[in-house]
Write a protein that holds these residues in place. Structure first.
Motif, PDB file in Angstrom:
ATOM      1  N   HIS A 214      44.108  45.675  53.097  1.00 46.05           N
ATOM      2  CA  HIS A 214      44.644  46.671  54.027  1.00 46.05           C
ATOM      3  C   HIS A 214      45.962  46.154  54.595  1.00 46.05           C
TER       4      HIS A 214
ATOM      5  N   SER B 106      39.360  52.200  69.162  1.00 49.56           N
ATOM      6  CA  SER B 106      39.002  52.289  67.751  1.00 49.56           C
ATOM      7  C   SER B 106      40.291  52.440  66.964  1.00 49.56           C
TER       8      SER B 106
ATOM      9  N   ALA C 199      42.296  52.278  63.046  1.00 48.11           N
ATOM     10  CA  ALA C 199      42.085  52.437  61.607  1.00 48.11           C
ATOM     11  C   ALA C 199      43.238  51.806  60.836  1.00 48.11           C
TER      12      ALA C 199
ATOM     13  N   ARG D  29      49.613  58.329  64.108  1.00 40.65           N
ATOM     14  CA  ARG D  29      50.048  56.955  63.908  1.00 40.65           C
ATOM     15  C   ARG D  29      51.540  56.728  64.191  1.00 40.65           C
TER      16      ARG D  29
ATOM     17  N   ASN E 201      39.998  60.886  67.336  1.00 36.32           N
ATOM     18  CA  ASN E 201      39.253  59.657  67.599  1.00 36.32           C
ATOM     19  C   ASN E 201      39.025  59.545  69.110  1.00 36.32           C
TER      20      ASN E 201
END
Length: 206
Positions: free
Chosen positions: A44, A67, A69, A154, A185
């Motif tokens: 990643h 949280s 990602a 993002r 989220n």
């Protein structure tokens, strides 16, 4: 980066945690202030978020949560990508940044000037720029990503993080709010709402 009330931090400045197989992690000892969260995982791209944690507001009597990602490498650089694809420079920069070769990582990112990248590639480059603490470069990548994907959270989270590196409170508040609008989220929404409230206190106290 800063302690309570945005003053210089005198406590422990670096913490490390290893996540479980499910991606959950916890830390004990985090104090009030402005923090840089650096998250990485095999296969990643790294993700970096700069966020205030009860910097001005009184801490809530519950654990602080969020949280985050990460983007898989294959989503940015497919296995069949040409060897001269600019996305390989992103991987090169990520490897150098995580190895603490910040100068070389920055040089790899600079070679991306004018390259045609997806929004995912742009936010990945922006995150690496945050890793090397180059707020101006990070902001440029994130702004390009926001133009390419206006409804993705993002890029806005990245813009806010870059703004907080230079303590641009107004710009960060606007971007945190845009990121909150564009994410489903719930834990991230709570984190962003807390950040906005914190920065409102700083702005209103000027």
């Amino acid at each position: 980066l800063r302690g309570a009330l945005a003053r210089p931090s005198g406590g422990q400045r670096e913490f490390r945690a290893i996540a479980t197989e499910g991606g959950e992690w916890s830390l004990i000892g985090i104090t009030r202030g402005l923090w840089v969260l650096e998250v990485s995982a095999p296969n990643h791209l790294p993700h970096v978020v700069v966020v205030p944690i009860s910097m001005v507001l009184k801490p809530e009597p519950v654990a602080w949560e969020t949280s985050l990602a990460l983007l898989p490498v294959v989503a940015i650089v497919p296995p069949d990508a040409p060897k001269n694809a600019p996305e390989h420079l992103i991987l090169d920069a990520a490897e150098k940044a995580t190895a603490n070769d910040l100068r070389s990582a920055r040089q790899s990112l600079q070679k991306l000037g004018g390259a045609s990248l997806t929004a995912g590639g742009l936010v990945s480059a922006g995150d690496i720029a945050l890793l090397v603490r180059d707020a101006g470069m990070a902001r440029r990548f994130f702004e390009l990503a926001a133009g390419a994907e206006p409804k993705w959270y993002r890029p806005q989270l990245g813009i806010a993080s870059a703004a907080m590196l230079t303590f641009d409170v107004d710009r960060a508040m606007k971007a945190y709010a845009a990121a909150r609008t564009n994410t489903n989220n719930k834990k991230l929404e709570v984190m962003l709402s807390g950040a906005i409230k914190d920065l409102q206190q700083i702005r209103d106290g000027r």
